[in-house]
Design an enzyme around this catalytic site. Structure first.
Site, PDB file in Angstrom:
ATOM      1  N   LYS A  83       0.867  -1.193   0.000  1.00  0.00           N
ATOM      2  CA  LYS A  83       0.000   0.000   0.000  1.00  0.00           C
ATOM      3  C   LYS A  83       0.898   1.236   0.000  1.00  0.00           C
ATOM      4  CE  LYS A  83      -4.124   1.126   2.750  1.00  0.00           C
ATOM      5  NZ  LYS A  83      -4.691   0.875   4.080  1.00  0.00           N
TER       6      LYS A  83
HETATM    7  O1  G3P Z   1      -7.361   2.007   6.288  1.00  0.00           O
HETATM    8  C1  G3P Z   1      -7.779   3.227   5.808  1.00  0.00           C
HETATM    9  C2  G3P Z   1      -9.154   3.644   6.249  1.00  0.00           C
HETATM   10  O2  G3P Z   1     -10.039   2.600   6.152  1.00  0.00           O
HETATM   11  C3  G3P Z   1      -9.186   4.388   7.549  1.00  0.00           C
HETATM   12  O3  G3P Z   1     -10.489   4.642   7.999  1.00  0.00           O
HETATM   13  O4  G3P Z   1     -12.080   5.399   9.738  1.00  0.00           O
HETATM   14  O5  G3P Z   1      -9.616   5.902   9.982  1.00  0.00           O
HETATM   15  O6  G3P Z   1     -10.993   7.080   8.277  1.00  0.00           O
HETATM   16  P1  G3P Z   1     -10.821   5.820   9.049  1.00  0.00           P
END
Ligand code: G3P
Length: 217
Positions: A83
């Protein structure tokens, strides 16, 4: 649509495997840091319980170091997807990984044009962050719809992995919007099963059944 779990907690992944709800895993530096463990150790442990795609994110910020770090991560298992962030350095690293046969998830995507450049760089997955767009009063799900339209018209084969998905509603909307996959916390994935009418219906079935059973003397 594939269900990916956005977690670095192996116990959560085991539960999802048992439910048949694990098509892949995504991690990020915040999740690995929260686990308090070494990135390579966590990724190796996840790869030992699933042969489905496992995204492991580089923490280097220059192309040269991203490539070195990504190669080390990719060597952990054939299902590791490296990633990289959606930056110039990240896209250059993406090109290099693609040329050496390593799958790439381009993350931190917040616009349609970013998704287009990631597809042109050969990304296997693009990760648009739905929840974080909603957080600033933009429409995260509209971005998924727009990317779907353009990828279909332009025939890009990059898969849309809706990320920052935080609720069952988000997940259903991502499916309607044409996402190829979603990544969400394990609790959100397990929560898909639940409905209050299912619980109420089951309680009534059990009560009706018990009422016909002979009472113990
Ligand atoms: O892994 C990336 C993403 O899914 C993060 O989510 O909830 O931290 O914005 P969030």
């Amino acid at each position: 649509m594939d269900f990916f779990a956005d977690t670095a907690e192996v116990s959560e992944l085991r539960q999802l495997v048992g439910l048949g709800l694990l098509d892949g895993v995504t991690t990020n530096p915040s999740l690995i840091a929260k686990s308090g463990r070494k990135m390579t150790e966590v990724i190796a442990e996840i790869c030992a319980i699933t042969s489905r795609p496992v995204s492991a994110e580089v923490v280097a910020t220059s192309t040269e170091y991203m490539i070195a770090e990504g190669k080390e991560l990719a060597a952990i298992g054939p299902n590791v997807v490296v990633k990289v962030p959606l930056t110039e350095d990240g896209l250059s690293a993406c090109r290099a990984f693609v040329l050496s046969g390593i799958k790439v998830n381009v993350t931190l995507c917040f616009s349609l044009v970013q998704a287009i450049v990631a597809a042109k760089a050969g990304a296997t997955y693009i990760s648009p962050f739905v929840g974080r767009l909603d957080d600033i009063n933009l429409d995260g799900m509209q971005l998924i719809r727009d990317i779907r339209d353009v990828y279909d018209v332009q025939r890009y084969d990059t898969q849309i992995l809706a990320a920052s998905v935080r609720s069952a509603n988000h997940l259903g909307e991502a499916a309607l919007a044409g996402a190829d996959a979603v990544t969400a916390p394990a609790a959100v994935l397990r929560g898909l099963i639940k409905h209050p009418l299912t619980d109420a219906g089951l309680a009534k079935f059990m009560a009706d059944w018990q009422s016909t059973q002979p009472r113990p003397v």
